[in-house]
Scaffold this motif. Structure first.
Motif, PDB file in Angstrom:
ATOM      1  N   ARG A   1     -72.812  83.406  48.498  1.00  9.94           N
ATOM      2  CA  ARG A   1     -73.060  83.305  47.047  1.00  9.94           C
ATOM      3  C   ARG A   1     -74.322  82.512  46.732  1.00  9.94           C
ATOM      4  O   ARG A   1     -74.862  82.619  45.621  1.00  9.94           O
TER       5      ARG A   1
ATOM      6  N   SER B   1     -87.851  94.715  53.302  1.00  9.13           N
ATOM      7  CA  SER B   1     -86.838  95.184  52.356  1.00  9.13           C
ATOM      8  C   SER B   1     -86.223  96.496  52.821  1.00  9.13           C
ATOM      9  O   SER B   1     -86.890  97.315  53.488  1.00  9.13           O
TER      10      SER B   1
ATOM     11  N   ARG C   1     -71.098  87.540  55.640  1.00  8.98           N
ATOM     12  CA  ARG C   1     -70.727  87.568  54.219  1.00  8.98           C
ATOM     13  C   ARG C   1     -69.218  87.468  54.036  1.00  8.98           C
ATOM     14  O   ARG C   1     -68.745  86.856  53.084  1.00  8.98           O
TER      15      ARG C   1
ATOM     16  N   PRO D   1     -80.109  84.016  46.754  1.00  6.25           N
ATOM     17  CA  PRO D   1     -80.603  84.526  45.468  1.00  6.25           C
ATOM     18  C   PRO D   1     -80.514  86.052  45.408  1.00  6.25           C
ATOM     19  O   PRO D   1     -80.708  86.742  46.410  1.00  6.25           O
ATOM     20  N   GLU D   2     -80.248  86.555  44.226  1.00  8.60           N
ATOM     21  CA  GLU D   2     -80.127  87.999  44.020  1.00  8.60           C
ATOM     22  C   GLU D   2     -81.390  88.733  44.469  1.00  8.60           C
ATOM     23  O   GLU D   2     -81.321  89.818  45.053  1.00  8.60           O
ATOM     24  N   ARG D   3     -82.556  88.138  44.226  1.00 13.34           N
ATOM     25  CA  ARG D   3     -83.821  88.805  44.551  1.00 13.34           C
ATOM     26  C   ARG D   3     -84.034  88.972  46.055  1.00 13.34           C
ATOM     27  O   ARG D   3     -84.888  89.751  46.478  1.00 13.34           O
ATOM     28  N   ASP D   4     -83.257  88.218  46.871  1.00  8.86           N
ATOM     29  CA  ASP D   4     -83.422  88.284  48.323  1.00  8.86           C
ATOM     30  C   ASP D   4     -82.392  89.181  48.997  1.00  8.86           C
ATOM     31  O   ASP D   4     -82.465  89.390  50.218  1.00  8.86           O
ATOM     32  N   ARG D   5     -81.473  89.733  48.252  1.00  5.22           N
ATOM     33  CA  ARG D   5     -80.338  90.397  48.898  1.00  5.22           C
ATOM     34  C   ARG D   5     -80.657  91.765  49.474  1.00  5.22           C
ATOM     35  O   ARG D   5     -79.819  92.349  50.162  1.00  5.22           O
ATOM     36  N   ASP D   6     -81.849  92.288  49.193  1.00  5.44           N
ATOM     37  CA  ASP D   6     -82.259  93.542  49.834  1.00  5.44           C
ATOM     38  C   ASP D   6     -83.174  93.262  51.028  1.00  5.44           C
ATOM     39  O   ASP D   6     -83.853  94.156  51.518  1.00  5.44           O
TER      40      ASP D   6
ATOM     41  N   CYS E   1     -81.768  87.245  54.629  1.00  2.00           N
ATOM     42  CA  CYS E   1     -80.362  86.899  54.376  1.00  2.00           C
ATOM     43  C   CYS E   1     -79.692  86.372  55.647  1.00  2.00           C
ATOM     44  O   CYS E   1     -78.963  85.369  55.605  1.00  2.00           O
TER      45      CYS E   1
END
Length: 397
Positions: free
Chosen positions: A334, A308, A326, A337-342, A347
């Motif tokens: 899109r 992270s 992106r 998942p939001e939880r993976d974006r850090d 990604c």
């Protein structure tokens, strides 16, 4: 099948091979009784013993052998041949596993490298006065280029190869001395199932072997065998070089020692059915087979590389590549998942997997070349190396 085996003195190191041969022979014999009754096994044993006696010079053996075969109808002879072929294939598998067993024994010992092994050769070269630089220079010009032939008589059906591969895996599994009795029984059941299933499967297709059949055969070796052992081969070279000469400046994987070739689908001299269309279909099938192996590996790697932004640094190259994806692949972005974006590595690998999927579909978003895929993976490898990731996933990459 191997009842009344003649006693042959074997070296201690080869006795486990005899045990595996005996085990597989017993399972084959039990399978014959299960499938066709005790009569077939009795016929096999009669022919086997008469053949042994005949080879050893028994004057009556030839008459007994002729009598055993004369009493059999066409179906019986066919089953007899099938039975001996099944047993001999099983013995070949036992020999392959024994080579694995012997290699492991040397690797555990480490005091003496296995004769003819990479370790033994490097040791001999070092003792002869060659430096690590000499070895690396020699490796840089080395190319090993196995080529698959297109001879239809050498093509075993893929389904049979897969069953035999499963038998090998179960035999290797039994090398573990910590197996519980239940695990041992399970391994034997799976071996028995593979032997029985193979017996019930026609060894050759009922129709004439096609180019597609030949291709299916070599794809088994490419995707199930070479795909697994090639990375291990390069790793073993690098590790052996490091042990004997210190860390080399460049890894063997960067030298491309191995190159694979195939006549299948392109042997126009040997097969009149090979055409320009066959060339295209073969190359397409090979490409798809390998890409299909990459996709689940990339996804597994993505799950593993959970680093992270708040916990560790990442290279600018990874960050720039991620931003570029992106922007160019917003629909894919899109779906992350939001939880993976850090988690930049996860990604980036999400985009890699998506591009591989697109490659299979001949979509414009797919990779245009193998180096383009390798470049994305290399960015992650280099970032891990720069940011304390040697023991946090670099090996998997």
């Amino acid at each position: 099948m191997p009842s009344n085996i003649r006693h042959i003195e074997l070296p201690e190191k080869d006795r486990p091979l005899r045990e595996d041969v005996s085990l597989l022979g017993t399972l084959v014999g039990e399978m014959l009784v299960d499938q066709h009754g005790p009569g077939l096994l009795a016929a096999v044993e009669r022919v086997r013993k008469a053949s042994i006696r005949n080879r050893e010079g028994d004057e009556n053996a030839a008459r007994d052998l002729e009598g055993a075969l004369k009493d059999m109808d066409r179906v019986g002879v066919g089953r007899l041949i099938h039975a001996f072929a099944t047993y001999l294939r099983a013995v070949n598998l036992a020999e392959k596993v024994h080579r694995i067993r012997r290699r492991r024994a040397y690797q555990r010992d480490q005091a003496q490298p296995q004769p003819g092994s990479l370790e033994a050769v490097l040791q001999e070269l070092k003792e002869a006065g060659h430096s690590g630089e000499d070895i690396i220079s020699g490796l840089s010009s080395l190319e090993i280029h196995p080529v698959f032939t297109a001879h239809p008589t050498e093509a075993t059906r893929r389904t049979i190869l897969e069953k035999e591969y499963d038998i090998v895996l179960r035999l290797v599994e039994r090398l573990n001395p910590e197996l519980t009795p239940a695990e041992e029984r399970l391994a034997l059941r799976r071996i028995r199932a593979a032997i029985t299933s193979a017996w019930q499967t026609r060894l050759e297709p009922h129709s004439k072997t096609t180019v597609a059949d030949e291709l299916d055969n070599i794809l088994f070796y490419i995707t199930e065998i070479l795909y697994r052992v090639t990375p291990a081969y390069y790793e073993s070279i690098d590790e052996a070089l490091a042990r004997h000469f210190g860390n080399p400046e460049t890894g063997s994987a960067n030298r491309g020692i191995l190159r694979f070739g195939s006549w299948v689908g392109g042997d126009m001299d040997g097969n009149p059915n090979v055409t320009a269309d066959t060339f295209i279909e073969t190359l397409t099938s090979q490409r798809r087979a390998i890409v299909r192996r990459y996709i689940p590996e990339v996804r597994r790697l993505a799950r593993y590389l959970s680093q992270s932004i708040s916990e560790i640094d990442f290279s600018e190259s990874v960050t720039r590549r991620l931003e570029a994806y992106r922007a160019s692949l917003p629909d894919i972005a899109r779906l992350i998942p939001e939880r993976d974006r850090d988690m930049p590595y996860r990604c980036l690998l999400h985009f890699v997997a998506a591009r591989l999927d697109a490659t299979l579909q001949d979509n414009i978003a797919g990779y245009e070349s193998a180096p383009a895929l390798a470049e994305d993976i290399s960015l992650i490898r280099d970032s891990l190396a720069q940011n304390r990731g040697r023991h946090a996933g670099q090996f998997g990459v």
